[in-house]
Design a protein around this motif. Structure first.
Motif, PDB file in Angstrom:
ATOM      1  N   ASN A 306       0.936  -1.079  -0.071  1.00 59.50           N
ATOM      2  CA  ASN A 306       0.041  -0.043  -0.031  1.00 59.50           C
ATOM      3  C   ASN A 306       0.908   1.194   0.083  1.00 59.50           C
ATOM      4  OD1 ASN A 306      -2.241   1.349   0.416  1.00 59.50           O
ATOM      5  ND2 ASN A 306      -2.138   1.807   2.316  1.00 59.50           N
ATOM      6  N   SER A 307       1.826   1.181  -0.520  1.00 53.55           N
ATOM      7  CA  SER A 307       2.877   2.252  -0.611  1.00 53.55           C
ATOM      8  C   SER A 307       2.888   2.967  -1.861  1.00 53.55           C
ATOM      9  CB  SER A 307       4.309   1.965  -0.279  1.00 53.55           C
ATOM     10  OG  SER A 307       4.750   0.895  -1.250  1.00 53.55           O
ATOM     11  N   GLY A 308       2.848   4.139  -1.877  1.00 50.00           N
ATOM     12  CA  GLY A 308       2.890   5.091  -3.142  1.00 50.00           C
ATOM     13  C   GLY A 308       1.550   4.857  -3.855  1.00 50.00           C
ATOM     14  N   ALA A 309       0.312   4.775  -3.212  1.00 49.74           N
ATOM     15  CA  ALA A 309      -0.899   4.591  -4.079  1.00 49.74           C
ATOM     16  C   ALA A 309      -0.972   5.823  -5.129  1.00 49.74           C
ATOM     17  CB  ALA A 309      -1.924   4.791  -3.027  1.00 49.74           C
ATOM     18  N   GLN A 310      -1.385   5.118  -6.316  1.00 48.23           N
ATOM     19  CA  GLN A 310      -1.600   6.261  -7.293  1.00 48.23           C
ATOM     20  C   GLN A 310      -3.152   6.309  -7.956  1.00 48.23           C
ATOM     21  OE1 GLN A 310       1.066   4.872 -10.579  1.00 48.23           O
ATOM     22  NE2 GLN A 310       2.807   5.631  -9.418  1.00 48.23           N
ATOM     23  N   GLY A 311      -3.588   7.448  -8.485  1.00 44.80           N
ATOM     24  CA  GLY A 311      -4.755   7.830  -8.806  1.00 44.80           C
ATOM     25  C   GLY A 311      -5.725   7.795  -7.629  1.00 44.80           C
ATOM     26  N   VAL A 312      -7.209   7.698  -7.740  1.00 45.02           N
ATOM     27  CA  VAL A 312      -8.335   7.798  -7.067  1.00 45.02           C
ATOM     28  C   VAL A 312      -8.739   6.598  -6.683  1.00 45.02           C
ATOM     29  CG1 VAL A 312     -10.340   9.297  -6.474  1.00 45.02           C
ATOM     30  CG2 VAL A 312      -8.387  10.000  -7.789  1.00 45.02           C
ATOM     31  N   ALA A 345      -7.424   6.479 -12.680  1.00 42.82           N
ATOM     32  CA  ALA A 345      -6.147   7.185 -12.589  1.00 42.82           C
ATOM     33  C   ALA A 345      -5.966   7.884 -13.900  1.00 42.82           C
ATOM     34  CB  ALA A 345      -4.723   6.210 -12.372  1.00 42.82           C
ATOM     35  N   ASN A 346      -5.391   9.166 -14.057  1.00 42.96           N
ATOM     36  CA  ASN A 346      -4.886  10.036 -15.177  1.00 42.96           C
ATOM     37  C   ASN A 346      -3.368   9.875 -14.950  1.00 42.96           C
ATOM     38  OD1 ASN A 346      -7.457  10.811 -16.796  1.00 42.96           O
ATOM     39  ND2 ASN A 346      -7.853  11.467 -14.543  1.00 42.96           N
ATOM     40  N   SER A 347      -2.898   9.893 -16.288  1.00 39.74           N
ATOM     41  CA  SER A 347      -1.380   9.820 -16.237  1.00 39.74           C
ATOM     42  C   SER A 347      -0.799  10.303 -17.455  1.00 39.74           C
ATOM     43  CB  SER A 347      -0.780   8.246 -16.039  1.00 39.74           C
ATOM     44  OG  SER A 347      -1.173   7.509 -16.929  1.00 39.74           O
ATOM     45  N   ASN A 866       0.809  17.217  -4.112  1.00 36.57           N
ATOM     46  CA  ASN A 866       0.978  15.901  -4.000  1.00 36.57           C
ATOM     47  C   ASN A 866       0.754  15.098  -5.638  1.00 36.57           C
ATOM     48  OD1 ASN A 866       1.482  13.289  -3.492  1.00 36.57           O
ATOM     49  ND2 ASN A 866      -0.581  12.931  -2.627  1.00 36.57           N
ATOM     50  N   ILE A 867       1.915  14.747  -6.262  1.00 38.73           N
ATOM     51  CA  ILE A 867       1.813  14.118  -7.469  1.00 38.73           C
ATOM     52  C   ILE A 867       2.833  12.994  -7.421  1.00 38.73           C
ATOM     53  CG2 ILE A 867       3.718  15.390  -8.336  1.00 38.73           C
ATOM     54  CD1 ILE A 867       1.954  15.562 -11.080  1.00 38.73           C
ATOM     55  N   LYS A 882       4.182  10.792 -14.761  1.00 39.82           N
ATOM     56  CA  LYS A 882       3.541  11.541 -13.740  1.00 39.82           C
ATOM     57  C   LYS A 882       2.054  11.069 -13.688  1.00 39.82           C
ATOM     58  CE  LYS A 882       3.221  15.757 -16.468  1.00 39.82           C
ATOM     59  NZ  LYS A 882       3.550  17.190 -16.440  1.00 39.82           N
ATOM     60  N   THR A 883       1.414  10.780 -12.461  1.00 35.50           N
ATOM     61  CA  THR A 883      -0.070  10.165 -12.187  1.00 35.50           C
ATOM     62  C   THR A 883      -0.642  11.021 -11.326  1.00 35.50           C
ATOM     63  OG1 THR A 883       1.026   8.173 -12.925  1.00 35.50           O
ATOM     64  CG2 THR A 883      -1.398   8.336 -11.915  1.00 35.50           C
ATOM     65  N   ASN A 884      -1.994  11.358 -11.467  1.00 37.72           N
ATOM     66  CA  ASN A 884      -2.615  11.939 -10.514  1.00 37.72           C
ATOM     67  C   ASN A 884      -2.827  11.153  -9.031  1.00 37.72           C
ATOM     68  OD1 ASN A 884      -4.573  10.231 -11.739  1.00 37.72           O
ATOM     69  ND2 ASN A 884      -6.268  11.447 -10.797  1.00 37.72           N
ATOM     70  N   VAL A 885      -2.925  11.910  -8.136  1.00 43.69           N
ATOM     71  CA  VAL A 885      -2.972  11.360  -6.784  1.00 43.69           C
ATOM     72  C   VAL A 885      -4.029  12.252  -5.981  1.00 43.69           C
ATOM     73  CG1 VAL A 885      -1.050   9.792  -6.693  1.00 43.69           C
ATOM     74  CG2 VAL A 885      -0.923  12.179  -5.902  1.00 43.69           C
ATOM     75  N   ILE A 886      -4.607  11.875  -4.734  1.00 47.40           N
ATOM     76  CA  ILE A 886      -5.509  12.610  -4.303  1.00 47.40           C
ATOM     77  C   ILE A 886      -4.468  13.538  -3.547  1.00 47.40           C
ATOM     78  CG2 ILE A 886      -6.876  12.753  -2.104  1.00 47.40           C
ATOM     79  CD1 ILE A 886      -7.928  10.092  -2.971  1.00 47.40           C
ATOM     80  N   SER A 887      -5.053  14.860  -3.658  1.00 49.44           N
ATOM     81  CA  SER A 887      -4.062  16.023  -3.120  1.00 49.44           C
ATOM     82  C   SER A 887      -4.619  16.404  -1.703  1.00 49.44           C
ATOM     83  CB  SER A 887      -3.914  16.951  -4.024  1.00 49.44           C
ATOM     84  OG  SER A 887      -4.906  17.545  -4.666  1.00 49.44           O
TER      85      SER A 887
END
Length: 911
Positions: A306-312, A345-347, A866-867, A882-887
């Protein structure tokens, strides 16, 4: 930041000039009145019973305890043949040197009319190879947990996630009275059991049953020996958090234990980056199946952390675990877990491809959506047949399904940034399947010491069905005369795999120091994979595309026999031996009826050497060899155009790879100061290594195939240390890691040799008092790659990470916490040199007598930066992503913790 470092340096410098206390004396034999060597002198601090120093007498009976911090201590002088002598020392600035002169130990026994005995147990001592801490010798705060106790023990380190290290080596397993406590996660016991219930903490090493082939690695185990009154109870928590608009988290964790019976229930729902349990909860209530689940396009399921989760993300999981002992000879456990996860996820990706005479660039914008669901059932039974024989049976069933969709827009450009082609790809996929496995292990011990028999059989049956649609559309620019083209295909994939594995190991002692180990392994692996590609025609998917369709069967069979000699003394362990392995691969194309057969044999030698300089210092060396078998995807002779721009085709002529592995390690640990140094070096030389052979066409499309190459090698090293000062108030943790990799691949038939190297150095500084915890750290990572194909690809890059955290226990049961990490990316592609700060904060207040109701306000990513960024280099390409994450988001959290001891519980996040 500079002021903080200045203060820390000033304190360290000041400590070196602080007045120290010394204690000395000469011990004599009670009867002969001659100097007594090998007697032990120990200094125990009165206020908390901590062992602060010890020494042995020399040949003249002399001992000295130097460098002691001025304090009030009890000095115990002892020898097994005589009684103990006790002294109390009250140190001060004016009175800090003590010489007891001649010390005559009393006789071992005396005739007394009446005596009152007060037992004294050494705070830290060795019992054989086991390091033992007497729990009551270390003072902890009221309502403390086992984790609070461990933080007080010399040489034991507990990080924010609850991971435990002893002498710089990670504790792999925490047992309670010699048995697992709700699974294999150490924090289950350390964060939920009261410190007052522990009689002693034991640290020892045992053989790692999951060690790599030929290795003799051991793992460190911690056993918590409980007092009788602490062997039953319950614990758990209920927690919920929300911003009352968009984000939410909720969890329930409940455990009950009564000696050998353990029952637990858990549930978690979340749509924040915390979409699964923390590391301390991952295995928290049973077996090792609480990791996140991912399923690829072919329906294969695997687990990841669960480290470095990407996207929503959005996640829900729930389940129960049960374990019990039926009588004295039977132990069983049962658990069930339900997972339901989704991720959007958007990247953005920019890749540079280097050919021998030119280069080109691709820029991708993609959106992906994934939903997975799984049911997991585990069962286990351990039966003691007699005092020397155990039988263990563990079946497991996983049923899973997944839906995925991805849309990618690809732009192909020349090295001068001229657009040549645009490609749009849409993939949808639905998959379902099951994975059934079982393991049976019979362990037989004998009355003759070190004689041992192990029989192990494992079975696995895995079936997956997937159905999806691939759509691809090309538009050409810059004078290309090719017509625009479209792909519209339905994909139907079915895969079946069945594996049988049997292993027999017998150990026979030849002398007290020498024993021989015999091993035989049989493995049968049969895989079927049927891929269909149907083109769209007249309103339906009905035309079979033979280029992308195939029905393929692969059978792998190997037999392996091994012989190992082991020489072992108190200081040395040396093992040498070899295994002979015969491998047979049969590949059958069920459409063309083409068959390929490979038969090969390999000698797999190994040796290992371990030398103990002392109980706290050792050197290890190991060399072993192993062979890796190709997968069915690497073998099946059919093109996979899931990504039409990167087509992959199997290779039926692929052979197993042969790996030579070398490793060395050294560690030293000082139990009084808590200082340690740990270093290791690894090197691998691979023949018949798996490598890519890629052919690029004029518009940037590739067809790749796995081939065998010789001469690949790689090496790495790691060094780390723990250097506490000021009695452990401040700790310095320097570390360094380096890696070098030399490998080959082929591009358009031309060999491309690549040398990739990286170096990472870091330093963490931490300060801890009863009310304040502060840490600051940083590391620098440098990477360099050199390719023989095109010198323009030789582009170094670096990353820097600076971090700090602060925790302050305030009056009125308030706690303030904050942490920040600054990431600096350098020498990337334009638009990917992204520097950002992630700053989080939390203010909480505890209520109730035991402080087990906690209200908290949490601010995450307060600067809204956060990105997720990443650079990867493979073969002849460099890719930046680069991938979107929850900021930025805020949560109000309420947590209620409960346990049968009615004590305060530590937070599961380590705060």
């Amino acid at each position: 930041m500079r002021k903080v470092l200045f203060v820390l340096c000033f304190l360290v410098t000041l400590s070196s000039f602080a007045q120290k206390m010394s204690i000395s004396g000469t011990v004599q034999d009670t009867i002969a009145k001659v100097p007594l060597k090998n007697a032990v002198a120990m200094a125990v601090r009165i206020k908390d019973s901590v062992l602060v120093s010890f020494a042995r007498t020399d040949a003249n009976g002399r001992f000295e305890l130097k460098g002691l911090k001025i304090d009030t201590v009890q000095v115990i002088v002892s020898n097994p043949a005589f009684g103990d002598q006790y002294y109390y020392v009250f140190g001060s600035q004016a009175n800090h040197e003590f010489d007891f002169g001649k010390i005559i130990l009393p006789p071992k026994t005396q005739q007394l009319n009446e005596v009152v005995i007060y037992a004294f147990k050494d705070p830290v001592y060795y019992k054989g190879d086991t390091l033992v801490y007497s729990a009551d010798s270390f003072k902890v705060k009221p309502n403390a947990t086992v984790e609070d106790l461990l933080k007080k023990l010399p040489g034991i380190k507990v990080d924010a996630q609850g991971k435990i290290t002893s002498q710089g080596k990670e504790i792999s397993q925490v047992l309670v009275d010699g048995d697992e406590f709700f699974g294999s996660d150490p924090t289950v016991a350390t964060r939920n059991l009261a410190a007052t219930g522990v009689e002693s903490v034991q640290v020892y090493e045992k053989k790692d049953e999951n060690a790599t082939e030929g290795g003799t690695e051991t793992v460190q185990v911690m056993n918590l020996k409980l007092k009788d009154e602490a062997k039953k109870g319950y614990f758990g928590k209920i927690s919920g958090a929300s911003d009352f608009q968009k984000y939410h988290e909720g969890e329930i964790l409940a455990n009950r234990f009564n000696k050998q019976q353990k029952v637990s229930f858990f549930a978690l729902g979340s749509n924040t980056p915390r979409s699964s349990f923390d590391w301390g909860d991952v295995y928290k209530y049973g077996l090792d199946n609480e990791m996140n689940m991912m399923t690829n396009d072919e329906g294969d399921t695997y687990w990841y952390g669960n480290s470095g989760a990407q996207g929503v993300p959005q996640s829900f999981k729930s389940g129960f675990y049960y374990a019990d002992r039926l009588g004295k000879k039977t132990k069983l456990n049962l658990n069930y877990t339900y997972n339901n996860n989704s991720l959007n996820a958007n990247s953005a990706t920019r890749s540079q491809y280097f050919l021998s005479d030119t280069s080109y660039v691709t820029e991708n914008e993609s959106f992906s959506s994934q939903k997975t669901e799984s049911h997991t059932v585990n069962f286990g039974i351990v039966q003691t047949i007699d005092s020397l024989t155990d039988l263990e049976i563990r079946p497991k069933l996983v049923i899973n399904s997944t839906n995925t969709k991805s849309i990618t827009d690809n732009l192909f450009k020349t090295s001068t940034d001229s657009l040549t082609r645009e490609n749009e790809v849409e993939n949808t996929n639905k998959a379902k399947g099951f994975d059934l496995s079982a393991n049976a292990k019979l362990t037989k011990r004998f009355k003759k010491k070190d004689r041992f028999l192990l029989l192990n059989y494992s079975f696995n049956q895995k079936e997956d069905d997937a159905e999806g649609v691939l759509k691809s559309y090309n538009t050409y620019y810059s004078g290309f005369i090719l017509p625009n083209d479209t792909v519209n295909q339905k994909k139907e994939n079915r895969s079946d795999r069945q594996v049988h594995n049997a292993k027999l190991t017998f150990t026979e002692p030849l002398t007290k120091k020498i024993k021989v180990e015999l091993e035989y392994v049989f493995n049968y692996n049969n895989s079927l994979q049927n891929k269909k590609a149907l083109n769209f025609f007249n309103g339906e998917y009905s035309v079979n595309d033979s280029v992308f369709s195939n029905n393929f069967e692969n059978m792998q069979l190997f037999n392996r026999a091994g012989l190992k000699f082991i020489y072992e003394t108190k200081k040395i362990r040396f093992a040498i031996g070899s295994r002979a392995q015969q491998t047979e691969l049969n590949s059958h194309n069920l459409i063309s009826e083409g068959k390929v057969k490979y038969t090969g044999s390999a000698i797999l030698p190994f040796l290992s050497y371990m030398y103990r300089f002392s109980e706290n210092s050792r050197y290890n060396f190991a060399y072993y060899t192993f062979a890796n078998q190709p997968t069915i995807n690497q073998l099946q002779p059919v093109q996979d155009n899931t990504n039409p721009n990167r087509v992959i085709v199997g290779n039926t002529a692929l052979k197993p790879s042969y790996n030579n592995h070398f490793e060395m390690s050294y560690n030293v640990y000082k139990p009084i100061s808590g200082r340690y140094v740990w270093a290791n070096v690894n090197f691998d030389l691979v023949n018949n290594a798996f490598a890519n052979s890629s052919n690029f066409d004029s518009i940037g499309r590739t067809v790749s195939q796995t081939i065998n190459v010789d001469g690949n090698y790689n090496g790495n090293f790691y060094m780390g240390a723990g250097l506490p000062v000021l009695g452990g108030l401040i700790k310095f943790d320097p570390n360094a890691y380096g890696n070098y990799n030399n490998y080959s691949n082929f591009v358009n038939g031309v060999e491309n040799k690549t040398q990739a190297s990286s170096l990472n150095v870091g330093l963490d500084i931490s300060l801890q008092t009863d009310s304040i915890e502060f840490s600051i750290g940083g590391n620098y990572n440098w990477n360099q790659t050199q390719s023989s194909l095109n010198p323009n690809s030789n582009k170094p890059y670096s990353s820097q990470f600076l971090s700090a955290s602060f925790r302050w226990i305030l009056p009125l049961k308030f706690v303030l916490e904050t942490d920040a990490q600054y990431t600096i990316n350098s020498q990337r592609t334009q638009g990917y040199n992204i520097n950002y700060v992630i700053w989080n904060a939390k203010l909480s207040k505890a209520f109730l007598k035991n402080e087990n109701l906690i209200l908290a306000f949490e601010a995450n990513d307060m600067l809204n930066q956060n990105i997720s960024t990443n650079r990867s280099i493979q073969d002849n390409s460099i890719t930046d992503t680069k991938t979107n994450v929850i900021s930025r988001y805020f949560l109000l959290r309420a947590t209620f913790k409960f346990n049968s001891t009615k004590t305060k519980e530590t937070d599961d996040y380590g705060w």
